[in-house]
Write an enzyme that holds these catalytic residues in place. Structure first.
Site, PDB file in Angstrom:
ATOM      1  N   GLY A   1      -2.732   0.420 -11.794  1.00 56.42           N
ATOM      2  CA  GLY A   1      -2.787   1.886 -11.840  1.00 56.42           C
ATOM      3  C   GLY A   1      -1.440   2.456 -12.247  1.00 56.42           C
TER       4      GLY A   1
ATOM      5  N   ARG B   1      -6.070  -3.143 -15.960  1.00 57.25           N
ATOM      6  CA  ARG B   1      -6.170  -4.059 -14.812  1.00 57.25           C
ATOM      7  C   ARG B   1      -6.629  -5.441 -15.276  1.00 57.25           C
ATOM      8  NH1 ARG B   1      -5.364  -1.165 -10.172  1.00 57.25           N
ATOM      9  NH2 ARG B   1      -5.955   1.036 -10.199  1.00 57.25           N
TER      10      ARG B   1
ATOM     11  N   ASP C   1       0.622  -5.308  -6.498  1.00 61.78           N
ATOM     12  CA  ASP C   1       0.418  -6.694  -6.064  1.00 61.78           C
ATOM     13  C   ASP C   1      -0.376  -7.539  -7.060  1.00 61.78           C
ATOM     14  OD1 ASP C   1      -1.727  -5.128  -5.444  1.00 61.78           O
ATOM     15  OD2 ASP C   1      -1.897  -5.765  -3.359  1.00 61.78           O
TER      16      ASP C   1
ATOM     17  N   THR D   1       3.862   1.248  -7.092  1.00 60.31           N
ATOM     18  CA  THR D   1       2.576   1.759  -6.623  1.00 60.31           C
ATOM     19  C   THR D   1       2.821   3.030  -5.828  1.00 60.31           C
ATOM     20  OG1 THR D   1       0.764   1.496  -5.024  1.00 60.31           O
ATOM     21  CG2 THR D   1       2.638   0.072  -4.695  1.00 60.31           C
ATOM     22  N   ILE D   2       1.935   3.991  -5.996  1.00 61.10           N
ATOM     23  CA  ILE D   2       2.068   5.197  -5.171  1.00 61.10           C
ATOM     24  C   ILE D   2       1.724   4.871  -3.715  1.00 61.10           C
ATOM     25  CG2 ILE D   2       1.587   6.795  -7.076  1.00 61.10           C
ATOM     26  CD1 ILE D   2      -1.170   7.308  -5.641  1.00 61.10           C
ATOM     27  N   ASP D   3       1.016   3.752  -3.501  1.00 65.95           N
ATOM     28  CA  ASP D   3       0.575   3.417  -2.137  1.00 65.95           C
ATOM     29  C   ASP D   3       1.710   2.890  -1.250  1.00 65.95           C
ATOM     30  OD1 ASP D   3      -1.880   4.107  -3.056  1.00 65.95           O
ATOM     31  OD2 ASP D   3      -2.795   2.127  -2.874  1.00 65.95           O
TER      32      ASP D   3
ATOM     33  N   ASP E   1       2.718  -0.092  -0.696  1.00 66.24           N
ATOM     34  CA  ASP E   1       2.257  -1.177   0.191  1.00 66.24           C
ATOM     35  C   ASP E   1       2.765  -2.566  -0.218  1.00 66.24           C
ATOM     36  OD1 ASP E   1       0.760  -1.423  -2.093  1.00 66.24           O
ATOM     37  OD2 ASP E   1      -1.195  -1.358  -1.113  1.00 66.24           O
TER      38      ASP E   1
ATOM     39  N   ARG F   1      -5.334   2.369  -0.337  1.00 64.81           N
ATOM     40  CA  ARG F   1      -6.432   1.398  -0.231  1.00 64.81           C
ATOM     41  C   ARG F   1      -6.299   0.541   1.026  1.00 64.81           C
ATOM     42  NH1 ARG F   1     -10.044  -1.324  -3.604  1.00 64.81           N
ATOM     43  NH2 ARG F   1      -9.780   0.255  -5.194  1.00 64.81           N
TER      44      ARG F   1
ATOM     45  N   GLU G   1      -8.161   6.923   1.786  1.00 67.18           N
ATOM     46  CA  GLU G   1      -9.440   6.462   1.219  1.00 67.18           C
ATOM     47  C   GLU G   1      -9.894   5.138   1.850  1.00 67.18           C
ATOM     48  OE1 GLU G   1      -8.738   5.609  -2.960  1.00 67.18           O
ATOM     49  OE2 GLU G   1      -7.034   4.331  -2.464  1.00 67.18           O
TER      50      GLU G   1
END
Ligand code: F6P
Length: 355
Positions: free
Chosen positions: A11, A72, A103, A125-127, A129, A171, A222
């Site tokens: 992403g 992806r 990842d 990543t914006i997450d 993680d 996620r 989410e």
């Protein structure tokens, strides 16, 4: 003179162009050439590459997205794909690869590194993680966007005496929900790390109403799910090449439950890809620039099979496998802080008792 290939996979996120610019500009200082690989690993399968010079990266620092495009694509899905990747690296005489991604992209980088391909990873990543780094670029921008959205939702929730549920990305980890929830003053934050109890959530909101508040903001990742329900809410069961389904829908589920149980007018806002778009914050531009320069420094020292990372205020180089061993989940001490603001507000009661 070296020839470096750079790609962006997975992403997109704000700051990717700042990294690409830094990679090109730092390489130029060393008289190295940079080749931009289009659309992640797919570019190596399709030999879709462009030379990158100062001219190509001029003016891209504040631009969101990635000038290289992304995908992806998982080259390890089929043998002929990975054979082609290896062939292209050889054909174009790439001395090293800079793989910018989350990842999935980094796990491909690690497998390639085990096949003796010189790779350095840059976590994106914006997450937020990815293990081994305190922050990934893109995250600060996402938190700013979500915080602003929460501020805006506050005024309309307050005017209409509503509960507004805000579904945000995340996620496996609830970093965006937790940080933006704290910054925006959310009244409840629900994250993937802690399965939620719907009765408890409704009870907290009820306590707020009972103590005189007439609106509430609930932020939910989410990937959050109720206790006892392991299946995540999905928009589609179709899987990408790394086996991920598209998440979405938990906000609406929660909104319906709150409305049903609390009997308060409730609305749901899904922020979606707005969180990933647009210009990066200064923090992300700086972090991305530092990462880009550090990756070229790592290549210069022959530090392959590594990932650049932020630890404290320092940029460090860590083994790639340390970064993808496990997901970096939310710091639970931080989440505890957010919980102080859930449910009943008691300070007025205390003041009454004291005076
Ligand atoms: O990059 C991670 C992420 O932001 C997740 O939080 C989200 O589930 C996913 O991307 C969605 O990405 P896309 O819709 O581009 O597949």
């Amino acid at each position: 003179m070296k020839k470096i290939g750079v790609l962006t996979g997975g992403g997109d996120c704000p700051g990717l162009n700042a990294v690409i610019r830094a990679v090109v500009r730092k390489s130029a200082r060393l008289n190295w050439a940079v080749v931009g690989i289009r659309n992640g690993w797919k570019g190596l399968i399709e030999e879709d590459m462009i030379p990158l010079t100062d001219r190509h990266v001029s003016g891209i620092l504040p631009k969101g997205g990635t000038i290289l495009g992304t995908s992806r694509t998982n080259p390890f899905k089929e043998q002929h794909m990975i054979d082609k990747v290896l062939e292209t690296i050889k054909k174009y005489n790439l001395d090293a690869l800079v793989a910018i991604g989350g990842d999935d992209t980094l796990s491909v980088a690690m497998k390639l590194s085990r096949m003796n391909i010189p790779v350095v990873g840059i976590p994106k990543t914006i997450d937020n993680d990815i293990s081994g780094t305190d922050f990934t670029f893109g995250f600060d921008t996402a938190v700013s966007i979500v915080t602003e959205a929460i501020d805006r939702l506050h005024t309309t929730a307050e005017s209409h005496h509503r509960v507004i549920v805000v579904e945000v990305m995340g996620r496996h980890a609830g970093w965006i929900a937790t940080m933006a929830g704290i910054a925006g003053g959310a009244d409840e934050i629900l994250i993937p790390e802690i399965p939620f109890d719907i009765d408890e959530v409704v009870n907290n909101l009820k306590e707020r109403y009972d103590s005189g508040k007439t609106f509430s903001i609930v932020v939910i990742s989410e990937g959050a799910h109720p206790k006892g329900v392991e299946r995540l809410a999905t928009i589609s069961d179709e899987k990408d090449e790394f086996g991920h389904v598209r998440l979405g829908g938990i906000g609406h589920y929660l909104g319906n439950e709150i409305k049903k149980r609390l009997n308060v007018d409730t609305r749901v806002t899904v922020l979606g890809h707005v969180q990933r778009g647009g210009t990066p914050t200064p923090y992300d531009r700086i972090l991305a620039t530092r990462f880009g320069v550090a990756a070229i420094n790592a290549i210069n020292k022959g530090n392959y099979g590594t990932m650049v990372a932020l630890q404290g205020n320092k940029i460090v180089i860590i083994p790639l496998d340390e970064s993808i061993m496990e997901q970096k989940t939310v710091d639970l001490d931080l989440y505890e802080i957010s919980k102080i603001f859930f449910g009943k507000t008691t300070s007025e009661k205390i003041v009454d008792e004291v005076f």
